[in-house]
Write an enzyme that holds these catalytic residues in place. Structure first.
Site, PDB file in Angstrom:
ATOM      1  N   ARG A  23      12.146  15.139  24.598  1.00  0.00           N
ATOM      2  CA  ARG A  23      12.706  15.230  23.235  1.00  0.00           C
ATOM      3  C   ARG A  23      13.375  13.941  22.770  1.00  0.00           C
ATOM      4  O   ARG A  23      14.240  13.945  21.905  1.00  0.00           O
ATOM      5  CB  ARG A  23      13.688  16.396  23.108  1.00  0.00           C
ATOM      6  CG  ARG A  23      13.031  17.737  23.328  1.00  0.00           C
ATOM      7  CD  ARG A  23      13.813  18.863  22.706  1.00  0.00           C
ATOM      8  NE  ARG A  23      13.109  20.113  22.898  1.00  0.00           N
ATOM      9  CZ  ARG A  23      13.262  20.900  23.945  1.00  0.00           C
ATOM     10  NH1 ARG A  23      14.112  20.570  24.897  1.00  0.00           N
ATOM     11  NH2 ARG A  23      12.582  22.014  24.038  1.00  0.00           N
ATOM     12  N   LYS A  64       8.775   3.434  12.469  1.00  0.00           N
ATOM     13  CA  LYS A  64       7.565   4.256  12.299  1.00  0.00           C
ATOM     14  C   LYS A  64       6.783   4.200  13.604  1.00  0.00           C
ATOM     15  O   LYS A  64       6.427   3.111  14.073  1.00  0.00           O
ATOM     16  CB  LYS A  64       6.694   3.724  11.168  1.00  0.00           C
ATOM     17  CG  LYS A  64       7.138   4.160   9.796  1.00  0.00           C
ATOM     18  CD  LYS A  64       6.077   3.799   8.771  1.00  0.00           C
ATOM     19  CE  LYS A  64       6.527   4.154   7.371  1.00  0.00           C
ATOM     20  NZ  LYS A  64       5.582   3.690   6.341  1.00  0.00           N
ATOM     21  N   GLU A  76       0.739  -9.662   6.161  1.00  0.00           N
ATOM     22  CA  GLU A  76       2.001  -8.921   6.050  1.00  0.00           C
ATOM     23  C   GLU A  76       3.172  -9.848   5.711  1.00  0.00           C
ATOM     24  O   GLU A  76       4.109  -9.445   5.035  1.00  0.00           O
ATOM     25  CB  GLU A  76       2.308  -8.165   7.352  1.00  0.00           C
ATOM     26  CG  GLU A  76       1.276  -7.108   7.739  1.00  0.00           C
ATOM     27  CD  GLU A  76       1.443  -5.770   6.997  1.00  0.00           C
ATOM     28  OE1 GLU A  76       2.311  -5.677   6.112  1.00  0.00           O
ATOM     29  OE2 GLU A  76       0.674  -4.838   7.303  1.00  0.00           O
ATOM     30  N   LYS A  87      12.461  -6.588   5.637  1.00  0.00           N
ATOM     31  CA  LYS A  87      12.091  -5.238   6.068  1.00  0.00           C
ATOM     32  C   LYS A  87      13.346  -4.442   6.413  1.00  0.00           C
ATOM     33  O   LYS A  87      13.474  -3.263   6.049  1.00  0.00           O
ATOM     34  CB  LYS A  87      11.140  -5.295   7.264  1.00  0.00           C
ATOM     35  CG  LYS A  87      10.836  -3.895   7.777  1.00  0.00           C
ATOM     36  CD  LYS A  87       9.444  -3.677   8.194  1.00  0.00           C
ATOM     37  CE  LYS A  87       9.200  -2.178   8.390  1.00  0.00           C
ATOM     38  NZ  LYS A  87       7.943  -1.856   8.994  1.00  0.00           N
ATOM     39  N   GLU A 108      11.184   6.673   3.897  1.00  0.00           N
ATOM     40  CA  GLU A 108      10.187   6.416   2.851  1.00  0.00           C
ATOM     41  C   GLU A 108      10.158   7.482   1.757  1.00  0.00           C
ATOM     42  O   GLU A 108       9.116   8.055   1.466  1.00  0.00           O
ATOM     43  CB  GLU A 108       8.797   6.256   3.485  1.00  0.00           C
ATOM     44  CG  GLU A 108       7.823   5.543   2.568  1.00  0.00           C
ATOM     45  CD  GLU A 108       6.515   5.148   3.258  1.00  0.00           C
ATOM     46  OE1 GLU A 108       6.557   4.381   4.222  1.00  0.00           O
ATOM     47  OE2 GLU A 108       5.477   5.629   2.812  1.00  0.00           O
ATOM     48  N   ARG A 138      11.076   2.254   0.355  1.00  0.00           N
ATOM     49  CA  ARG A 138      10.267   1.809   1.505  1.00  0.00           C
ATOM     50  C   ARG A 138       8.779   1.734   1.146  1.00  0.00           C
ATOM     51  O   ARG A 138       8.023   1.011   1.776  1.00  0.00           O
ATOM     52  CB  ARG A 138      10.501   2.725   2.711  1.00  0.00           C
ATOM     53  CG  ARG A 138       9.838   2.196   3.968  1.00  0.00           C
ATOM     54  CD  ARG A 138      10.353   2.801   5.246  1.00  0.00           C
ATOM     55  NE  ARG A 138       9.652   2.250   6.382  1.00  0.00           N
ATOM     56  CZ  ARG A 138      10.010   2.390   7.633  1.00  0.00           C
ATOM     57  NH1 ARG A 138      11.095   3.088   7.936  1.00  0.00           N
ATOM     58  NH2 ARG A 138       9.302   1.867   8.614  1.00  0.00           N
ATOM     59  N   ASN A 164       4.331  -0.938   1.179  1.00  0.00           N
ATOM     60  CA  ASN A 164       2.901  -0.601   1.128  1.00  0.00           C
ATOM     61  C   ASN A 164       2.150  -1.403   0.079  1.00  0.00           C
ATOM     62  O   ASN A 164       1.030  -1.033  -0.291  1.00  0.00           O
ATOM     63  CB  ASN A 164       2.726   0.905   0.862  1.00  0.00           C
ATOM     64  CG  ASN A 164       3.253   1.728   2.016  1.00  0.00           C
ATOM     65  OD1 ASN A 164       3.122   1.338   3.162  1.00  0.00           O
ATOM     66  ND2 ASN A 164       3.862   2.864   1.710  1.00  0.00           N
ATOM     67  N   HIS A 201      -1.570  -1.738   0.289  1.00  0.00           N
ATOM     68  CA  HIS A 201      -2.062  -0.808   1.316  1.00  0.00           C
ATOM     69  C   HIS A 201      -2.959   0.298   0.775  1.00  0.00           C
ATOM     70  O   HIS A 201      -3.767   0.844   1.522  1.00  0.00           O
ATOM     71  CB  HIS A 201      -0.878  -0.194   2.079  1.00  0.00           C
ATOM     72  CG  HIS A 201      -0.283  -1.131   3.101  1.00  0.00           C
ATOM     73  ND1 HIS A 201       0.275  -2.333   2.752  1.00  0.00           N
ATOM     74  CD2 HIS A 201      -0.185  -1.054   4.452  1.00  0.00           C
ATOM     75  CE1 HIS A 201       0.712  -2.946   3.850  1.00  0.00           C
ATOM     76  NE2 HIS A 201       0.441  -2.189   4.890  1.00  0.00           N
ATOM     77  N   HIS A 223      -6.284   0.681   2.782  1.00  0.00           N
ATOM     78  CA  HIS A 223      -6.694   1.866   3.549  1.00  0.00           C
ATOM     79  C   HIS A 223      -8.098   2.308   3.158  1.00  0.00           C
ATOM     80  O   HIS A 223      -8.884   2.723   4.018  1.00  0.00           O
ATOM     81  CB  HIS A 223      -5.682   3.000   3.372  1.00  0.00           C
ATOM     82  CG  HIS A 223      -4.378   2.719   4.071  1.00  0.00           C
ATOM     83  ND1 HIS A 223      -3.175   3.266   3.698  1.00  0.00           N
ATOM     84  CD2 HIS A 223      -4.103   1.918   5.122  1.00  0.00           C
ATOM     85  CE1 HIS A 223      -2.210   2.803   4.488  1.00  0.00           C
ATOM     86  NE2 HIS A 223      -2.756   1.997   5.353  1.00  0.00           N
ATOM     87  N   HIS A 281      -6.494  -4.749   9.971  1.00  0.00           N
ATOM     88  CA  HIS A 281      -5.525  -4.195   9.019  1.00  0.00           C
ATOM     89  C   HIS A 281      -4.878  -5.292   8.154  1.00  0.00           C
ATOM     90  O   HIS A 281      -4.831  -5.176   6.925  1.00  0.00           O
ATOM     91  CB  HIS A 281      -4.458  -3.392   9.765  1.00  0.00           C
ATOM     92  CG  HIS A 281      -3.383  -2.877   8.870  1.00  0.00           C
ATOM     93  ND1 HIS A 281      -3.602  -1.866   7.960  1.00  0.00           N
ATOM     94  CD2 HIS A 281      -2.089  -3.253   8.698  1.00  0.00           C
ATOM     95  CE1 HIS A 281      -2.482  -1.635   7.285  1.00  0.00           C
ATOM     96  NE2 HIS A 281      -1.556  -2.463   7.710  1.00  0.00           N
TER      97      HIS A 281
HETATM   98  N1  GLY Z   1       4.634  -0.657   7.631  1.00  0.00           N
HETATM   99  C1  GLY Z   1       5.317  -0.119   6.543  1.00  0.00           C
HETATM  100  C2  GLY Z   1       6.600   0.513   6.920  1.00  0.00           C
HETATM  101  O1  GLY Z   1       7.099   0.316   8.012  1.00  0.00           O
HETATM  102  O2  GLY Z   1       7.161   1.251   6.134  1.00  0.00           O
END
Ligand code: GLY
Length: 377
Positions: A122, A144, A186, A228, A238, A242, A246, A249, A253, A267
């Site tokens: 957990r 993430k 990025e 970031k 997000e 946040r 993107n 993106h 995608h 990517h």
């Molecule tokens: N890669 C985008 C984020 O971490 O929100």
């Protein structure tokens, strides 16, 4: 000289240490976080050959014992089978609740190992040791974690913040040119979404970054991570800001899906093309100055990045099929696509208010330009 970016997330706060020679010093940097002098490292076979001995020696120098699991390199690793293998290995290694997992590698390893740490007993803590430019400026920071499903990328996962990030820019010297430039997509994204001065600095330092000058890389990684961190602190899960991360993106995608998530398009390459298309779309909607898209494209091209659909080898589907692929994006809400558009370089915003016809027109034009380049008259 190391640079530290603090990510102030209350009881989940952590430091991102950016510098040179961090792997040999990893033991001293990680030791204060450990309940006992032992860690489990998850890495991939390519990175293990390049960097695992230095990391294990650095841990050993501080009296920290370590064992390591090297998974196959590549995006295909980021699914249930290798994830199950990693979790079972951690259990077999008797990693306990107060222990530390170390993720040594690029985005695939960081995401998978972070998710393994999130669910093991957990939740155990983990340290990110990102070795690619993309992982240093993006995926290792912000919590993430996750794996891919047959239904799409990153659809299974958790928010689980690392306890420390060690971004050793020396590891960037072993990257292939293609991986370095892909990660740069990025970096450019941060300037484009929120810092025009940084974008201008990048324009003036293209040659030094391509030559992997340590001072230039350090500044590029530091500013990217600081941006970031600011955004993640404002919106960890997000719900709003946040999403700015993107930028590019939604297009990316769809293109990754159209190219089968293969090495036809990495990517970060898709992010660079997606950023160029986001500026094309913003200009077509009259939102940003008409000269911004060419400035964005010129800089990405100077960096050697993929910029146009013509830079993707092989066939691509038509504009409607690409739009359908966009509609499968996980940012779709009530059937409406989320786009990150820009008022100018350095001023991005989130919107769901983009007419489908205009997106189709931008894609159709980009596909037509691709045909023209491939079949010049
Ligand atoms: N890669 C985008 C984020 O971490 O929100």
């Amino acid at each position: 000289m190391d640079t530290v970016v603090h990510v102030p997330l209350g009881d989940r706060a952590y430091d991102v240490i950016i510098g040179q020679g961090l792997l040999p010093r990893a033991g001293a940097l990680i030791a204060p976080l450990l309940a006992r002098p032992r860690v489990a490292i998850i890495t991939d076979e390519t990175v293990a050959a390049l960097h695992l001995p230095a990391l294990q020696a650095g841990l050993g120098a501080a009296g920290i014992a370590s064992s390591a699991l090297a998974l196959p390199a590549g995006e295909a690793t980021k699914g249930w089978p290798q994830f199950a293998r990693a979790v079972d290995w951690l259990l077999a290694e008797r990693i306990e609740r107060r222990d530390m997992v170390v993720a040594l590698g690029g985005g695939v390893i960081g995401d998978l190992a972070g998710f393994a740490a999130a669910v093991l007993r957990r939740g155990v803590r983990f340290v990110q040791v990102p070795t690619s430019l993309l992982a240093q400026v993006d995926s290792s920071v912000g919590g993430k974690t996750g794996i891919n499903s047959t239904h799409g990328k990153n659809l299974i996962g958790a928010f689980h913040q690392p306890s420390l990030v060690l971004a050793d820019i020396d590891t960037l010297t072993t990257l292939s040119e293609r991986d370095l430039i892909a990660g740069y997509g990025e970096v450019a994204k941060y300037g484009l979404l929120g810092d025009a001065d940084f974008f201008q600095w990048l324009e003036g330092n293209t040659a030094s970054i391509r030559a992997r000058d340590p001072a230039a890389l350090l500044q590029a990684v530091r500013r990217s991570v600081a941006m970031k961190a600011e955004i993640v602190v404002r919106d960890e899960t997000e719900q709003g800001d946040r999403m700015l991360l993107n930028l590019g993106h939604t297009f990316c995608h769809a293109l990754e899906s159209a190219t089968g998530y293969s090495d036809r398009l990495l990517h970060g390459e898709g992010v660079a093309i997606g950023c160029a298309l986001a500026f094309d779309l913003s200009a077509r909607l009259g939102l940003c100055p008409q000269e911004d898209p060419s400035r964005v494209a010129a800089h990405l091209a100077a960096m050697g990045a993929k910029v146009r659909l013509a830079d993707i080898a092989g066939d691509l589907p038509d504009a409607d099929a690409l739009l359908d692929l966009m509609a499968q994006d996980k940012k779709v809400q009530d059937g409406r696509l989320t786009f990150i558009l820009a008022r100018r370089i350095g001023q991005a915003f989130v919107t769901r208010d983009v007419p489908r016809d205009v997106v189709r027109a931008v894609l159709a034009e980009a596909l037509e330009a691709r045909q023209d380049r491939r079949n010049p008259v």
